[in-house]
Enzyme design. Sequence first.
Site, mmCIF file in Angstrom:
data_model
loop_
_atom_site.group_PDB
_atom_site.id
_atom_site.type_symbol
_atom_site.label_atom_id
_atom_site.label_comp_id
_atom_site.label_asym_id
_atom_site.label_seq_id
_atom_site.Cartn_x
_atom_site.Cartn_y
_atom_site.Cartn_z
ATOM 1 N N ARG A 49 -81.004 -72.110 4.141
ATOM 2 C CA ARG A 49 -82.342 -71.559 3.880
ATOM 3 C C ARG A 49 -83.331 -72.254 4.809
ATOM 4 O O ARG A 49 -83.021 -73.226 5.484
ATOM 5 C CB ARG A 49 -82.754 -71.745 2.412
ATOM 6 C CG ARG A 49 -82.658 -73.186 1.957
ATOM 7 C CD ARG A 49 -83.655 -73.597 0.943
ATOM 8 N NE ARG A 49 -84.972 -73.826 1.504
ATOM 9 C CZ ARG A 49 -85.315 -74.877 2.249
ATOM 10 N NH1 ARG A 49 -84.432 -75.804 2.591
ATOM 11 N NH2 ARG A 49 -86.551 -75.020 2.699
ATOM 12 N N GLY A 50 -84.563 -71.727 4.806
ATOM 13 C CA GLY A 50 -85.569 -72.208 5.742
ATOM 14 C C GLY A 50 -85.522 -71.280 6.947
ATOM 15 O O GLY A 50 -84.469 -71.113 7.572
ATOM 16 N N ARG A 92 -80.978 -61.017 4.950
ATOM 17 C CA ARG A 92 -82.280 -61.434 4.406
ATOM 18 C C ARG A 92 -83.357 -60.675 5.156
ATOM 19 O O ARG A 92 -83.521 -60.845 6.345
ATOM 20 C CB ARG A 92 -82.482 -62.948 4.572
ATOM 21 C CG ARG A 92 -81.443 -63.683 3.756
ATOM 22 C CD ARG A 92 -81.876 -64.809 2.889
ATOM 23 N NE ARG A 92 -83.178 -64.882 2.328
ATOM 24 C CZ ARG A 92 -83.844 -66.036 2.205
ATOM 25 N NH1 ARG A 92 -83.351 -67.151 2.676
ATOM 26 N NH2 ARG A 92 -85.014 -66.071 1.611
ATOM 27 N N ASP A 239 -96.020 -71.433 6.146
ATOM 28 C CA ASP A 239 -95.260 -70.203 6.317
ATOM 29 C C ASP A 239 -95.973 -69.217 7.230
ATOM 30 O O ASP A 239 -95.337 -68.397 7.890
ATOM 31 C CB ASP A 239 -94.970 -69.571 4.962
ATOM 32 C CG ASP A 239 -93.923 -70.371 4.221
ATOM 33 O OD1 ASP A 239 -94.297 -71.353 3.556
ATOM 34 O OD2 ASP A 239 -92.728 -70.059 4.359
ATOM 35 N N ASN A 249 -98.701 -71.340 2.468
ATOM 36 C CA ASN A 249 -97.535 -72.209 2.286
ATOM 37 C C ASN A 249 -97.108 -72.107 0.834
ATOM 38 O O ASN A 249 -97.743 -71.427 0.024
ATOM 39 C CB ASN A 249 -97.878 -73.660 2.679
ATOM 40 C CG ASN A 249 -96.643 -74.546 2.768
ATOM 41 O OD1 ASN A 249 -95.630 -74.156 3.340
ATOM 42 N ND2 ASN A 249 -96.704 -75.731 2.180
ATOM 43 N N LYS A 250 -96.034 -72.782 0.492
ATOM 44 C CA LYS A 250 -95.453 -72.728 -0.853
ATOM 45 C C LYS A 250 -96.511 -72.906 -1.942
ATOM 46 O O LYS A 250 -97.405 -73.725 -1.808
ATOM 47 C CB LYS A 250 -94.388 -73.824 -0.974
ATOM 48 C CG LYS A 250 -93.653 -73.917 -2.305
ATOM 49 C CD LYS A 250 -92.929 -72.643 -2.734
ATOM 50 C CE LYS A 250 -92.237 -71.936 -1.632
ATOM 51 N NZ LYS A 250 -91.050 -72.643 -1.162
#
Lengths: 365, 365
Positions: A49-50, A92, A239, A249-250
């Site tokens: 992930r990432g 994805r 992001d 961002n998160k």
Amino acid sequence: MTIVESVRWSPDGDGVRIIDQTQLPGRLVERDLRSIDDVCDAIARLAVRGAPAIGIAGAMGLVASLRSFVGDAPEAFEARLRAHAARIRATRPTAVNLPRALDRMTARASEARGGPEEMLAALRAEATALLDEDRAMCRSIGEHALPLIADGARILTHCNAGALATGGIGTALAPIYLAHEAGRRVRVYVDETRPLLQGSRLTAWELSRAGIPATVIADGAAASLMRAGAITLCIVGADRIAANGDVANKIGTYAVALAAQHHGLPFYVAAPTSTLDTTLPNGDTIPIERRAADELAVLHGARLAPEGADIDNPAFDVTPAEMVTAIVTDRGLFTRPYRFRGIERSRDPGRVVQSRPPALGPSTP
Amino acid sequence: MTIVESVRWSPDGDGVRIIDQTQLPGRLVERDLRSIDDVCDAIARLAVRGAPAIGIAGAMGLVASLRSFVGDAPEAFEARLRAHAARIRATRPTAVNLPRALDRMTARASEARGGPEEMLAALRAEATALLDEDRAMCRSIGEHALPLIADGARILTHCNAGALATGGIGTALAPIYLAHEAGRRVRVYVDETRPLLQGSRLTAWELSRAGIPATVIADGAAASLMRAGAITLCIVGADRIAANGDVANKIGTYAVALAAQHHGLPFYVAAPTSTLDTTLPNGDTIPIERRAADELAVLHGARLAPEGADIDNPAFDVTPAEMVTAIVTDRGLFTRPYRFRGIERSRDPGRVVQSRPPALGPSTP
């Protein structure tokens, strides 16, 4: 110092060795991806992930998946290449890094002279170049941000913007690795980062592997730790970054920025220039992905919220540029007023933030 | 409207009927506590929790545990009463409500005339009085705070200061129940409240039972929801309130207060006068309990943080009085400068916040 490598060539050179992040922090399980099924499965179930890491794993995985077909006729090999690339691309849909990396791979293959053997060699070189570029990007961010990490720094971070999310030493964590390597004493306070716990599961794990002191805290504890003087600076990833410097961002990042501002602490964002999206004038136009309720309601099969409860699960938030002390990229450190135009590597954002509802608000039942 | 009753007499009058909160939100399991083992076990394993609820369950449980010994000689009965009270008292050392309730019970027994039968009747009357007083306290808080909850209010709350934590309709949730009953349309945004998730597990559950619209969010999402205009006010409970109005409450409360202040939203605290501790001039002297690392590291047997990770798990934080719009008690609504002296029911705080290290900071490995 041991910095984990989340994606690399396997020792025999024929497979892609990944850390299976679904097994962290309980177990360090490495897997060698060799077939197209291996590659697609690993990306789809978040073993890798990432956004940067996914792009690299996809490109390298394409190479690995084609190795056993190198004896095919050129036309058959090329058809297989296209089919495998299409399958990997479909795993994805959100991150733009994966299709962008695969586009580079197929373009390189079409330029290659000779038969399948030569084509595979060219693909392998391109995938290695992608990995190397990502590593260099991480290191460059780290070097530009290193002066911000003084000896004795007590650093708050949120989510995972580390080695596990990239091919290199991460983005937000890159200067921390370099500071530790340079002998500066640092401690990282790691927000656990609900709902998916990338802080406690991943960031704390990779920092502990590197021998960097890290303390996991509940997200709600960050502000009171700042009030108590336990934190000296904050650094997070991104992001997507709009032209004016607003940062998506998160979820929870904005709360950290707000507390940092209140307590007079620097709040830094570290991200590659590919994360810049100067097509967006500001963060209000960044669509915020709402993710599944079960990310909050269920964990390892245990029910954490009542059946049928209304749950609002925005995956990202936007921190206004005026709360960001500086944005550190692989092309240097930027402060307000931001002049990003022309420096971003691509007009595509580094990671597309998938859209559902247009603005924050309760999810519909 | 169904407001759950976390502690009450069982229908036959001989036992204490509790909701087993360890089973929430998955299952609503009620248990009738009849023996001393039943009572001690329920309190020790948090089947009953919340300082007021524990005090009531202890007092009522003492009565239930003595019923089958009413045929004993008076001296034997009194010895058993003392032994049972001592065992119940030892179940949870922190909350002052439990020993205070048991002290009232034993004092009442010693004043009772006649044999075990009369003594038991007096104890039962006292336990019922404790329950009734707690219910009245909750309702009074609710009535004093009701004007704060306008039609259309979108209310953020943190942790559980509801019916499940008291014998009545809660503290922070009391005015929300009354507003809903009065036909005002409200929506409650429920911070899940890591690490123990009292928000998603308990608050969302009891509100949904009452038919009150509630939306569970990650703790990190509260600030960005405020920024998006989704919240109109915040209301939380308190574990201890100092003479100057500084409020100790569940970790994460300070972050909520800070975000509310930044966005110009009212931030209310609702608590009984027994929570006031005017022996403390301000919140800096309130000791902050550090709880077990496993509350963050493990959930339902699954490992969320690396084995051996350093974890800082303060259970409470302190919100400075200047961030609190008003404190609503059963004796009315207070604003700065606070003049609490003389109105608190006892100089003992409602709940002692157990001490370990003297100040916030990293836990020692």
